[in-house]
Write an enzyme that holds these catalytic residues in place. Structure first.
Site, PDB file in Angstrom:
ATOM      1  N   GLY A  14     102.347 -21.164 -48.736  1.00  0.00           N
ATOM      2  CA  GLY A  14     102.381 -20.295 -47.559  1.00  0.00           C
ATOM      3  C   GLY A  14     102.520 -18.835 -47.921  1.00  0.00           C
ATOM      4  N   VAL A  16     105.082 -17.216 -48.684  1.00  0.00           N
ATOM      5  CA  VAL A  16     105.959 -16.972 -49.826  1.00  0.00           C
ATOM      6  C   VAL A  16     105.406 -17.619 -51.094  1.00  0.00           C
ATOM      7  N   ASP A  37     100.026 -27.966 -51.743  1.00  0.00           N
ATOM      8  CA  ASP A  37     100.315 -28.021 -50.313  1.00  0.00           C
ATOM      9  C   ASP A  37      99.641 -29.250 -49.737  1.00  0.00           C
ATOM     10  N   SER A 134     112.722 -21.504 -50.529  1.00  0.00           N
ATOM     11  CA  SER A 134     112.841 -21.400 -49.070  1.00  0.00           C
ATOM     12  C   SER A 134     114.209 -20.835 -48.710  1.00  0.00           C
ATOM     13  N   THR A 135     114.305 -20.271 -47.512  1.00  0.00           N
ATOM     14  CA  THR A 135     115.592 -19.803 -46.992  1.00  0.00           C
ATOM     15  C   THR A 135     116.301 -20.990 -46.350  1.00  0.00           C
ATOM     16  N   GLU A 163     113.958 -15.607 -51.656  1.00  0.00           N
ATOM     17  CA  GLU A 163     112.923 -14.578 -51.743  1.00  0.00           C
ATOM     18  C   GLU A 163     113.196 -13.476 -50.724  1.00  0.00           C
ATOM     19  N   ALA A 166     109.038  -8.727 -48.063  1.00  0.00           N
ATOM     20  CA  ALA A 166     108.667  -8.530 -46.662  1.00  0.00           C
ATOM     21  C   ALA A 166     107.144  -8.616 -46.578  1.00  0.00           C
ATOM     22  N   LYS A 218     121.128 -14.682 -48.875  1.00  0.00           N
ATOM     23  CA  LYS A 218     119.802 -14.559 -48.255  1.00  0.00           C
ATOM     24  C   LYS A 218     119.922 -14.491 -46.744  1.00  0.00           C
ATOM     25  N   CYS A 274     111.212 -15.048 -39.754  1.00  0.00           N
ATOM     26  CA  CYS A 274     112.529 -15.287 -40.349  1.00  0.00           C
ATOM     27  C   CYS A 274     113.738 -14.669 -39.657  1.00  0.00           C
ATOM     28  N   PHE A 275     113.642 -13.452 -39.150  1.00  0.00           N
ATOM     29  CA  PHE A 275     114.876 -12.816 -38.665  1.00  0.00           C
ATOM     30  C   PHE A 275     115.574 -13.671 -37.599  1.00  0.00           C
ATOM     31  N   LYS A 277     115.085 -16.795 -36.778  1.00  0.00           N
ATOM     32  CA  LYS A 277     115.432 -18.112 -37.328  1.00  0.00           C
ATOM     33  C   LYS A 277     116.699 -18.031 -38.178  1.00  0.00           C
TER      34      LYS A 277
HETATM   35  P1  NAD Z   1     104.652 -21.222 -44.453  1.00  0.00           P
HETATM   36  O1  NAD Z   1     104.760 -22.075 -43.254  1.00  0.00           O
HETATM   37  O2  NAD Z   1     103.656 -20.103 -44.500  1.00  0.00           O
HETATM   38  O3  NAD Z   1     104.329 -22.152 -45.732  1.00  0.00           O
HETATM   39  C1  NAD Z   1     104.980 -23.347 -46.009  1.00  0.00           C
HETATM   40  C2  NAD Z   1     103.952 -24.345 -46.534  1.00  0.00           C
HETATM   41  O4  NAD Z   1     104.622 -25.521 -47.021  1.00  0.00           O
HETATM   42  C3  NAD Z   1     102.954 -24.848 -45.491  1.00  0.00           C
HETATM   43  O5  NAD Z   1     101.635 -24.507 -45.884  1.00  0.00           O
HETATM   44  C4  NAD Z   1     103.174 -26.379 -45.463  1.00  0.00           C
HETATM   45  O6  NAD Z   1     101.976 -27.118 -45.275  1.00  0.00           O
HETATM   46  C5  NAD Z   1     103.767 -26.630 -46.819  1.00  0.00           C
HETATM   47  N1  NAD Z   1     104.529 -27.884 -46.927  1.00  0.00           N
HETATM   48  C6  NAD Z   1     105.536 -28.320 -46.137  1.00  0.00           C
HETATM   49  N2  NAD Z   1     106.024 -29.482 -46.583  1.00  0.00           N
HETATM   50  C7  NAD Z   1     105.305 -29.807 -47.692  1.00  0.00           C
HETATM   51  C8  NAD Z   1     105.344 -30.895 -48.615  1.00  0.00           C
HETATM   52  N3  NAD Z   1     106.237 -31.888 -48.500  1.00  0.00           N
HETATM   53  N4  NAD Z   1     104.456 -30.906 -49.640  1.00  0.00           N
HETATM   54  C9  NAD Z   1     103.555 -29.914 -49.768  1.00  0.00           C
HETATM   55  N5  NAD Z   1     103.489 -28.847 -48.930  1.00  0.00           N
HETATM   56  C10 NAD Z   1     104.353 -28.793 -47.907  1.00  0.00           C
HETATM   57  O7  NAD Z   1     106.115 -20.663 -44.737  1.00  0.00           O
HETATM   58  P2  NAD Z   1     106.531 -19.294 -45.499  1.00  0.00           P
HETATM   59  O8  NAD Z   1     106.406 -18.138 -44.577  1.00  0.00           O
HETATM   60  O9  NAD Z   1     105.852 -19.263 -46.815  1.00  0.00           O
HETATM   61  O10 NAD Z   1     108.088 -19.546 -45.692  1.00  0.00           O
HETATM   62  C11 NAD Z   1     108.567 -20.516 -46.600  1.00  0.00           C
HETATM   63  C12 NAD Z   1     110.063 -20.324 -46.755  1.00  0.00           C
HETATM   64  O11 NAD Z   1     110.330 -19.030 -47.308  1.00  0.00           O
HETATM   65  C13 NAD Z   1     110.864 -20.393 -45.455  1.00  0.00           C
HETATM   66  O12 NAD Z   1     112.099 -21.003 -45.720  1.00  0.00           O
HETATM   67  C14 NAD Z   1     111.095 -18.942 -45.106  1.00  0.00           C
HETATM   68  O13 NAD Z   1     112.278 -18.766 -44.374  1.00  0.00           O
HETATM   69  C15 NAD Z   1     111.226 -18.298 -46.468  1.00  0.00           C
HETATM   70  N6  NAD Z   1     110.857 -16.880 -46.541  1.00  0.00           N
HETATM   71  C16 NAD Z   1     109.751 -16.426 -45.885  1.00  0.00           C
HETATM   72  C17 NAD Z   1     109.384 -15.093 -46.009  1.00  0.00           C
HETATM   73  C18 NAD Z   1     108.172 -14.553 -45.312  1.00  0.00           C
HETATM   74  O14 NAD Z   1     107.981 -13.353 -45.371  1.00  0.00           O
HETATM   75  N7  NAD Z   1     107.341 -15.356 -44.692  1.00  0.00           N
HETATM   76  C19 NAD Z   1     110.136 -14.229 -46.814  1.00  0.00           C
HETATM   77  C20 NAD Z   1     111.254 -14.730 -47.482  1.00  0.00           C
HETATM   78  C21 NAD Z   1     111.601 -16.066 -47.333  1.00  0.00           C
HETATM   79  C1  UGA Z   2     112.044  -9.642 -43.565  1.00  0.00           C
HETATM   80  C2  UGA Z   2     112.919  -8.963 -44.617  1.00  0.00           C
HETATM   81  O1  UGA Z   2     112.660  -7.560 -44.601  1.00  0.00           O
HETATM   82  C3  UGA Z   2     112.638  -9.524 -46.005  1.00  0.00           C
HETATM   83  O2  UGA Z   2     113.538  -8.948 -46.950  1.00  0.00           O
HETATM   84  C4  UGA Z   2     112.833 -11.038 -45.977  1.00  0.00           C
HETATM   85  O3  UGA Z   2     112.504 -11.604 -47.228  1.00  0.00           O
HETATM   86  C5  UGA Z   2     111.940 -11.635 -44.917  1.00  0.00           C
HETATM   87  O4  UGA Z   2     112.262 -11.039 -43.635  1.00  0.00           O
HETATM   88  C6  UGA Z   2     112.117 -13.097 -44.757  1.00  0.00           C
HETATM   89  O5  UGA Z   2     113.132 -13.653 -45.117  1.00  0.00           O
HETATM   90  O6  UGA Z   2     111.176 -13.659 -44.186  1.00  0.00           O
HETATM   91  P1  UGA Z   2     109.539  -9.409 -42.749  1.00  0.00           P
HETATM   92  O7  UGA Z   2     110.012 -10.198 -41.577  1.00  0.00           O
HETATM   93  O8  UGA Z   2     108.322  -9.845 -43.458  1.00  0.00           O
HETATM   94  O9  UGA Z   2     110.692  -9.335 -43.855  1.00  0.00           O
HETATM   95  O10 UGA Z   2     109.272  -7.906 -42.317  1.00  0.00           O
HETATM   96  P2  UGA Z   2     110.239  -6.663 -41.973  1.00  0.00           P
HETATM   97  O11 UGA Z   2     109.619  -5.467 -42.539  1.00  0.00           O
HETATM   98  O12 UGA Z   2     111.635  -6.928 -42.310  1.00  0.00           O
HETATM   99  O13 UGA Z   2     110.076  -6.570 -40.398  1.00  0.00           O
HETATM  100  C7  UGA Z   2     110.644  -7.535 -39.527  1.00  0.00           C
HETATM  101  C8  UGA Z   2     110.484  -7.075 -38.097  1.00  0.00           C
HETATM  102  O14 UGA Z   2     111.337  -5.972 -37.845  1.00  0.00           O
HETATM  103  C9  UGA Z   2     109.073  -6.604 -37.751  1.00  0.00           C
HETATM  104  O15 UGA Z   2     108.737  -7.054 -36.465  1.00  0.00           O
HETATM  105  C10 UGA Z   2     109.192  -5.099 -37.806  1.00  0.00           C
HETATM  106  O16 UGA Z   2     108.247  -4.444 -36.998  1.00  0.00           O
HETATM  107  C11 UGA Z   2     110.600  -4.895 -37.291  1.00  0.00           C
HETATM  108  N1  UGA Z   2     111.206  -3.625 -37.730  1.00  0.00           N
HETATM  109  C12 UGA Z   2     111.433  -3.393 -39.036  1.00  0.00           C
HETATM  110  C13 UGA Z   2     111.558  -2.682 -36.777  1.00  0.00           C
HETATM  111  O17 UGA Z   2     111.356  -2.897 -35.551  1.00  0.00           O
HETATM  112  N2  UGA Z   2     112.144  -1.516 -37.188  1.00  0.00           N
HETATM  113  C14 UGA Z   2     112.385  -1.251 -38.487  1.00  0.00           C
HETATM  114  O18 UGA Z   2     112.924  -0.160 -38.784  1.00  0.00           O
HETATM  115  C15 UGA Z   2     112.025  -2.218 -39.440  1.00  0.00           C
END
Ligand code: NAD
Ligand code: UGA
Length: 454
Positions: A14, A16, A37, A134-135, A163, A166, A218, A274-275, A277
């Site tokens: 995904g 991340v 995946d 994952s978080t 992780e 952003a 995290k 994420c925020f 959640k």
């Molecule tokens: P995502 O939904 O984009 O990707 C997750 C992937 O995992 C999906 O493609 C799904 O099909 C796959 N999957 C699930 N179960 C599986 C299995 N058993 N075997 C193989 N594949 C499987 O999610 P994401 O945005 O990449 O987030 C992943 C984690 O990282 C979450 O816990 C999220 O909170 C955390 N995180 C996300 C971000 C972000 O910016 N999106 C940043 C930091 C942390």
């Molecule tokens: C956020 C964190 O910044 C990452 O460190 C973290 O890893 C990630 O969540 C996660 O765990 O998924 P992300 O959600 O990708 O990253 O993007 P941000 O830049 O943090 O923005 C989040 C939301 O806040 C957006 O809707 C953005 O527009 C809003 N935002 C951000 C504001 O409204 N004002 C700001 O000053 C900053």
């Protein structure tokens, strides 16, 4: 002695898993990295010869993937084989908020984490380091250890390595992280993971903690960031009521080094996967541990965010003479922030839904979000209607208002005389991101509302 990692498997391709593994593969050519995946369509998109069609849009990602794919970076649906070949397995699967059962609406749904831990237990060979990417709620590592521990003939070490990237700046964040956090109990496993990051991250930025501190750090980081946005949005509302300007207030308070200047942009509320959640996850954990005042404190961060989004929809209706029924509104931006195609929890969803409920006809433009994605987010039911259009000018055609919801750079450079000329007068600009050239819009005859400006 530090174990040398030769083969990594990442479960979850995904937002991340894909970018994180691409950067590891780029910086560690001696390691074979396979991202797996269950979603075959997603894997096919990661393998697309046309790098502009990767499933995740991130500036710079195409170049990194282009350098490593086929060399030491592989995308595959063969989950079991990749686990069997790996010395280290990252769990990077989705952990959304539960929608049913105990904790629904707050707790994280850990079914994908559990399923992937079970797959690792079944398929791993030799000693395997399992890394939580994952978080996760605090103490999930204990669950993973219990699942892995049931495979008596194998050995595992579990690490937490959350992780912090952003979206929109993922590659930059991965290549130059403020810190890398590794939580664990097994010094050799921690060293092995630290050795990977040390290929490009300075040693002093690689922090080591126990497992629970790492998991909680995290969640805490995201809660603090989300709280800052709710704080500045609350002040934006006070600014609008009093004649102060939130940009001036943000600059003034941000100059205090204890507060700092970043993350003080008022807007339509935070979106992203994420925020919300993660704050709700903390709320649930606090409730679980009987810390009800702490839970209530963090719950307000999410409540204020939802309020800000409804508030913006309502003020659009009010300014347009109290009704938007059958009125065309140009919505500029649907992604939850600029430079991403991700719409998860995007403020645009809630705001558009409110306007559709009022009967509006929305013309939605976003440079990276597809019509299919908007349809998945908004549906086709309801009182009003929406269509996706190809340009801001097409959106403005016949519209009573332009509403900016994502801070795409192109919206800072809009040709306001041209837009005003095709809109129905009197016309409004509602700038929820404070990005538009308001003086030019005003000069072109529009009335202007900007978030946080009294
Ligand atoms: P995502 O939904 O984009 O990707 C997750 C992937 O995992 C999906 O493609 C799904 O099909 C796959 N999957 C699930 N179960 C599986 C299995 N058993 N075997 C193989 N594949 C499987 O999610 P994401 O945005 O990449 O987030 C992943 C984690 O990282 C979450 O816990 C999220 O909170 C955390 N995180 C996300 C971000 C972000 O910016 N999106 C940043 C930091 C942390
Ligand atoms: C956020 C964190 O910044 C990452 O460190 C973290 O890893 C990630 O969540 C996660 O765990 O998924 P992300 O959600 O990708 O990253 O993007 P941000 O830049 O943090 O923005 C989040 C939301 O806040 C957006 O809707 C953005 O527009 C809003 N935002 C951000 C504001 O409204 N004002 C700001 O000053 C900053």
């Amino acid at each position: 002695m530090t174990a040398t990692i030769r083969s990594i498997c990442c479960i979850g391709a995904g937002y991340v898993g894909g970018p994180t593994m691409a950067v590891i593969a780029d910086r560690c050519p001696q390691i074979q990295v396979t991202v797996v995946d269950l979603n075959a369509e997603r894997i096919a998109a990661w393998n697309d010869a046309d790098l502009s069609r990767l499933p995740v849009y991130e500036p710079g990602l195409d170049a990194v993937v282009g350098r490593c794919r086929g060399r030491n970076l592989h995308f595959s649906t063969a989950v079991e084989a990749a686990i069997a070949a790996a010395d280290m397995v990252f769990l990077s699967v989705n952990t959304p908020t539960k929608t049913r059962g105990v904790g629904a609406g707050q707790a994280s749904d850990l079914r994908w984490i559990e399923a992937s831990a079970r797959q690792v237990a079944a398929c791993a060979q030799n000693h395997t380091i399992v890394v939580e990417k994952s978080t996760l709620p605090v103490r999930t590592a204990a669950t993973i250890q219990a699942i892995l521990g049931a495979s008596r003939d194998k050995s595992f070490s579990v690490l937490s390595n959350p992780e912090f990237l952003a979206e929109g700046t993922a590659i930059q964040d991965l290549e130059h992280p403020d810190r890398v956090l590794i939580g664990g109990e097994d010094p050799a496993a921690i060293d092995a993971l630290a050795a990977i990051y040390s290929q490009w991250v300075p040693a002093e930025r690689i922090l080591r903690t126990n497992l629970w501190s790492s998991e909680l750090s995290k969640l805490t980081a995201n809660c603090f960031l989300a709280e800052r946005i709710s704080s500045i949005n609350s002040i934006a509302a006070v600014c609008e009521a009093t004649g102060a300007d939130v940009q001036e207030v943000a600059r003034a308070i941000g100059a205090d080094s204890r507060i700092g200047a970043k993350f003080l942009k008022a807007g339509p509320g935070f979106g992203g996967s994420c925020f919300q959640k993660d704050v709700l996850n903390l709320v649930y954990l606090c409730g679980h541990y009987g810390l009800h005042e702490v839970a209530a404190y963090w719950q307000r961060v999410v409540d204020l965010n939802a309020w800000q989004q409804h508030r913006i929809a309502q003020l659009v209706v009010q300014r347009l003479f109290g009704t938007v029924t059958a009125k065309r509104i140009a919505v500029l931006g649907f992604a939850f922030k600029a430079d991403t195609n991700d719409t998860r929890e995007a403020p645009a969803i809630r705001i558009c839904r409110d306007l559709l409920e009022e009967g509006a006809q929305l013309a939605i433009h976003d440079p990276k979000v597809s019509e299919a994605q908007i349809a998945a987010d908004l549906g086709r039911d309801g009182v009003g209607s929406w269509q996706r259009v190809e340009s801001p000018i097409a959106a403005a055609e016949g519209a009573d208002a332009v509403l900016i919801l994502t801070e795409w750079q192109q919206y800072a450079e809009l040709d306001w005389p041209a837009l005003a000329a095709v809109m129905r007068q009197p016309a409004w600009l509602f700038d929820a991101r404070a990005i538009a050239d308001a003086p030019r819009a005003r000069a072109a005859g529009l009335q202007v509302w900007r978030v946080g400006r009294g």
